[in-house]
Scaffold this active site. Structure first.
Site, PDB file in Angstrom:
ATOM      1  N   CYS A  45       0.814  -1.226   0.000  1.00 37.85           N
ATOM      2  CA  CYS A  45       0.000   0.000   0.000  1.00 37.85           C
ATOM      3  C   CYS A  45       0.841   1.267   0.000  1.00 37.85           C
ATOM      4  O   CYS A  45       0.640   2.161  -0.829  1.00 37.85           O
ATOM      5  CB  CYS A  45      -0.974  -0.011   1.176  1.00 37.85           C
ATOM      6  N   HIS A  78      -2.720   1.096   6.762  1.00 38.64           N
ATOM      7  CA  HIS A  78      -3.016   1.093   5.327  1.00 38.64           C
ATOM      8  C   HIS A  78      -3.102   2.523   4.818  1.00 38.64           C
ATOM      9  O   HIS A  78      -3.303   3.473   5.586  1.00 38.64           O
ATOM     10  CB  HIS A  78      -4.330   0.361   5.062  1.00 38.64           C
ATOM     11  N   HIS A 118      -5.866   1.905  -4.407  1.00 38.77           N
ATOM     12  CA  HIS A 118      -4.882   1.442  -3.422  1.00 38.77           C
ATOM     13  C   HIS A 118      -4.444   0.015  -3.718  1.00 38.77           C
ATOM     14  O   HIS A 118      -5.171  -0.760  -4.360  1.00 38.77           O
ATOM     15  CB  HIS A 118      -5.460   1.522  -2.007  1.00 38.77           C
TER      16      HIS A 118
END
Length: 439
Positions: A356, A402, A414
């Site tokens: 991420c 994240h 993402h």
């Protein structure tokens, strides 16, 4: 016979206590305050004391830990959840930072029996936090040097859900101390006393910062439970529950457990920001924004069509930068062309795999901006955006463990997980910790 049996039980308990006492080490983390750029003001993380079990396993165990992936070797077969521990630790950290205290009982001063006059633990907690003042507004309330809107000069801001210590009340104003600010706020925009007790439990976020290279997050509080995901060093995870030696955290793959041996626990909450602090922060953010914008405009780096053997052709970052569109929109458009490419833990390749933060880092690198390879560190880059509702394309949206890039329309792009790869999701699919703006 019964007497003999009772003696044997007592001897067994004594032996267990003796063994347990020699096999446990207590370690307290140092108290420190670290500045985290605000999502609506200025936030602080104050570490709480933590006690962790030492490694009780046999040093010659056949189960050797993987070189780069560490976790507690203690196998817990039976745990007792401490449901109130999480809130208690948050409240204690708020107390330390704001100075809201209640005198501790001195030995020998309390009654020996359980009389009705003796305060319960819950009542003591309420007394401690009745002295808090918590802002309850959409944005912020001004802090003035005098209790008057006409004569009082603005010396700072107390942001929504930020915390201060009550000093006194004067004609509809509360005198408070919060951070480096001491002054007056209008009482109608804040809560204190009974109303502050419950709200205080909600304003702080308990954070676990990873202190080892790579940490396994498991489905249960035991090394026997399956691994849900991996978390890199310095990533910050929101704690939802604290157990004996383990904490329950939120990651992209769901909620799981990590050992306290390899995280540092802290509480984040918001305090007042002085006028001088705000001016210095805004100046720094504006200088960084201008530098990033200038770098992006002159950057002509193209994405390679054969990145690690990729056969697909990709447009360059420069091709999305036009006179009519913002740099943020160009970032969002550029990032979306990599949807469908794989997620790779620790990776930074937009074509062959990234995690991420590696995805966000590599996208922005094509616009001449250097970002950290850490979702936790991304929470401090650029300038703060007040909530997802004010997000613009190109903004960085941060979650527990994240991070993604906002593309507009309430969506992010993402690198989600190994199962799904790089994809587009609703930005509100998880709790948003902060939104950051580079351009």
């Amino acid at each position: 016979m019964r007497k003999t049996r009772m003696q044997l039980i007592a001897m067994g308990v004594a032996a267990a206590v003796t063994v347990g006492g020699t096999g446990m080490n207590a370690s307290a983390s140092s108290s420190k305050v670290t500045n985290v750029l605000p999502s609506a003001g200025i936030s602080y993380a104050l570490t709480g004391d933590s006690v962790s079990l030492s490694n009780l396993a046999d040093e010659n165990s056949d189960e050797a830990a993987e070189p780069d992936i560490q976790e507690s070797a203690v196998t817990i077969t039976e745990t007792t959840p401490l449901a109130s521990t999480l809130q208690e630790n948050i409240l204690n950290d708020i107390q330390k930072a704001t100075g809201a205290t209640i005198p501790a009982e001195e030995p020998g001063t309390g009654t020996e029996d359980n009389s009705e006059e003796e305060m319960t633990a819950e009542e003591k907690e309420e007394e401690r936090f009745k002295s808090l003042v918590i802002a309850n507004v959409n944005d912020y309330v001004n802090v003035r040097d005098n209790p008057s809107e006409e004569d009082g000069e603005i010396i700072g801001k107390l942001y929504d859900d930020s915390v201060g210590t009550f000093i006194e009340e004067a004609d509809g104003w509360y005198k408070i101390k919060s951070g480096r600010v001491e002054g007056y706020v209008k009482a109608e925009y804040c809560v204190t006393g009974e109303d502050a007790v419950e709200l205080a439990k909600e304003v702080g976020k308990r954070i676990a910062t990873v202190t080892t290279t790579t940490l396994k997050v498991r489905s249960g509080p035991s090394t026997d439970d399956e691994v849900l995901g991996l978390v890199p060093i310095e990533d910050e995870l929101v704690v939802t529950e604290e157990l004996d030696g383990w904490v329950k955290v939120s990651i992209e793959e769901g909620e799981g457990y990590v050992s306290m041996d390899y995280v540092e626990l802290s509480t984040e909450f918001v305090e007042a920001e002085s006028k001088e602090e705000e001016e210095a922060r805004l100046k720094k953010e504006e200088e960084a924004r201008k530098a990033a914008l200038a770098q992006a405009k002159k950057n002509t780096k193209s994405s390679s069509s054969n990145d690690g053997g990729s056969s697909k052709s990709y447009n360059s970052a420069a091709s999305y930068t036009t006179q009519s569109s913002s740099i943020g929109s160009a970032v969002a458009s550029y990032a979306q062309q990599f949807v469908g490419n794989p997620y790779v833990y620790g990776g930074t390749s937009l074509t062959n795999g990234a995690d991420c933060s590696g995805f966000v880092m590599s996208v922005y690198a094509n616009f001449g901006v250097s970002l950290p390879h850490s979702s936790g560190a991304d929470r401090s880059v650029g300038a703060a955006v007040d909530g997802l509702g004010n997000a613009q394309p190109g903004d960085i949206v941060c979650y527990s463990g994240h991070v993604g890039i906002y593309i507009g329309g309430g969506q992010i792009v993402h690198a989600s997980s190994a199962k799904t790869g790089i994809k587009i999701s609703n930005a509100s699919y998880r709790q948003v910790l902060s939104v950051r703006r580079i351009f």
